[in-house]
Design an enzyme around this catalytic site. Sequence first.
Site, short mmCIF file in Angstrom:
data_model
loop_
_atom_site.label_atom_id
_atom_site.label_comp_id
_atom_site.label_asym_id
_atom_site.label_seq_id
_atom_site.Cartn_x
_atom_site.Cartn_y
_atom_site.Cartn_z
N ASP A 301 0.81 -1.22 0.00
CA ASP A 301 0.00 0.00 0.00
C ASP A 301 0.84 1.27 0.00
O ASP A 301 2.03 1.25 0.36
CB ASP A 301 -0.88 0.03 1.26
CG ASP A 301 -2.05 -0.94 1.18
OD1 ASP A 301 -2.05 -1.80 0.27
OD2 ASP A 301 -2.96 -0.85 2.03
N HIS A 352 -6.27 3.28 -3.70
CA HIS A 352 -6.12 3.42 -2.24
C HIS A 352 -6.47 4.84 -1.81
O HIS A 352 -5.94 5.31 -0.80
CB HIS A 352 -4.70 3.03 -1.85
CG HIS A 352 -4.48 2.80 -0.37
ND1 HIS A 352 -5.36 2.11 0.43
CD2 HIS A 352 -3.46 3.19 0.46
CE1 HIS A 352 -4.90 2.07 1.67
NE2 HIS A 352 -3.74 2.72 1.73
N HIS A 356 -5.48 9.54 1.32
CA HIS A 356 -5.36 8.59 2.43
C HIS A 356 -6.13 9.02 3.69
O HIS A 356 -5.63 8.92 4.81
CB HIS A 356 -3.87 8.39 2.78
CG HIS A 356 -3.59 7.02 3.36
ND1 HIS A 356 -3.63 6.77 4.71
CD2 HIS A 356 -3.27 5.84 2.78
CE1 HIS A 356 -3.33 5.49 4.92
NE2 HIS A 356 -3.11 4.91 3.77
N HIS A 443 3.55 -2.45 3.08
CA HIS A 443 3.67 -1.09 2.54
C HIS A 443 4.98 -0.95 1.79
O HIS A 443 6.05 -1.03 2.42
CB HIS A 443 3.57 -0.07 3.68
CG HIS A 443 2.26 -0.13 4.40
ND1 HIS A 443 2.00 -1.07 5.39
CD2 HIS A 443 1.11 0.60 4.25
CE1 HIS A 443 0.75 -0.90 5.82
NE2 HIS A 443 0.19 0.10 5.14
NI NI Z 1 -2.55 2.95 3.46
#
Ligand code: NI
Length: 492
Positions: A301, A352, A356, A443
């Site tokens: 991510d 995504h 955020h 991530h």
């Molecule tokens: Ni994230």
Amino acid sequence: MGLGMGRARGSLAAACLRILLAAFCLVALICGGDGTSGAPYVTMRPHERVSSQPDSEALPQPLSDALNGPVEVPGGYGMSLTAHVGEHHVHASWTYVDGAPGLNTHVDSWLLGLLDAAAPAGNRYRPAMALNALQPGGQEMTVSAEPVQAAGTVIVVREKVKSSGTNGTGSVRSATVYVDTVSGELRSGAELLRPESVPGIQSRITGVPADIAAPSQQGPPVTDLLLSPSGELTVTAELPGRPGRQASMTMNARDTGAALSDYGRQVLGQLNAPAVPRPATAPALRHVNCDLVPCAALTYDDGPDARTTPQLLAILAERKAQATFFMTGSNTAANPSIAKQVADAGFAIGNHTFSHPYLTKLSIPAVKKEIERTDAAILSATGSTPTMMRPPYGAADAAVQGGVGKPLIIWAVDSLDWQSKNPAAFVPKVLKEITPGAVVLMHDVQPTTISGQQELISTLQGQGYQLVSVPQLFEGTPLTPGHVYRSRPARP
Ligand code: NI
């Protein structure tokens, strides 16, 4: 070629042994049609010994190649599996062909059928049985489904099951299936023949005189048939009363012609045509069956990042691992060439959000705006719009689910890589929590996450995991907009 070479028992009479040895390696020579029955008249020439070499006169070279092993098919990719299933230690190898879904589905159901049958009573095969199964134990079973011919629109796959018992006994069974890659049609090898020519061929394969075969025994089922492009037919079948023991014979082109069905003649035409090209599928969408192999979907991510994302791409390429990137719109807009690099390497990309946020704290129009701006950034960078999304922090309620307009891919295993920033912490955590079908959260913007990937990926692959993209993980289970997914549901 030598077939079904089991160990002859000392208790057999010498004459009987001689007949059986001959039967294991029969090559039939055709003397000409008899002109009345429509079936070719055949005489046998038994070999004096069991041989792995085909008769050079009776068997033309192209066919002997086809009999001896798999052929390369454009778009073909190999798979393998080692599993402990009930009392069996199973080694399976097979080839999927990109753009031939009928073939791939058939091979899957054939393999799952064998594995289910090997499972203890009342149980089905589970992909977890293929984890950490490298140590042998129990009854060895080797199964394979490999292409042996490919021409025109036709791919011929030979399916083979070899079992070895605990007392040195063994058996082999084989069948060929014919797949038309354009129509998707799939036929068994037996369909190459006119039904009325089958009994004559069956009786000729064994070479066992009728007086030593039980009167009630029918000819062996004819399931393994190979046509050469020049029209010779090689038939391999089980010997009557000798389950798992095979013999084969080859008929010349003229007499094969009389035995072929309309379908058999169509196949012969295709075997002489140039291979028809099939469109290629992006690597992240290629067929993998996660009910068959233990799969896990690694997801990364918050990128793309100009420094760490290319490092991860190099590791994934080296380990031949698939993965999914949930990119933010802001980072995609900042690093469009990195996003394109991810897409061009064939990986799956999800949305995504742009900035955020906790989507649960936004109005629905604001949620939609986060999704749309990110779609636009990813489309502009990669040429494709993502079909799935991941809410930041996994935060979603019914209103968010209704607003995002895509399936929500959460996770089953949270590595907490961003928190520990330490491979010695997050790698063991993932290895401890992972199970077949899991989506794993990491991530790619964290340098320490990249540092742990070699170890994590090689350990998972060593355990037997197939690392797949999110679309591959959920293949066959539709991803519906507004629904939340964390792992692939097990086969019922
Ligand atoms: Ni994230």
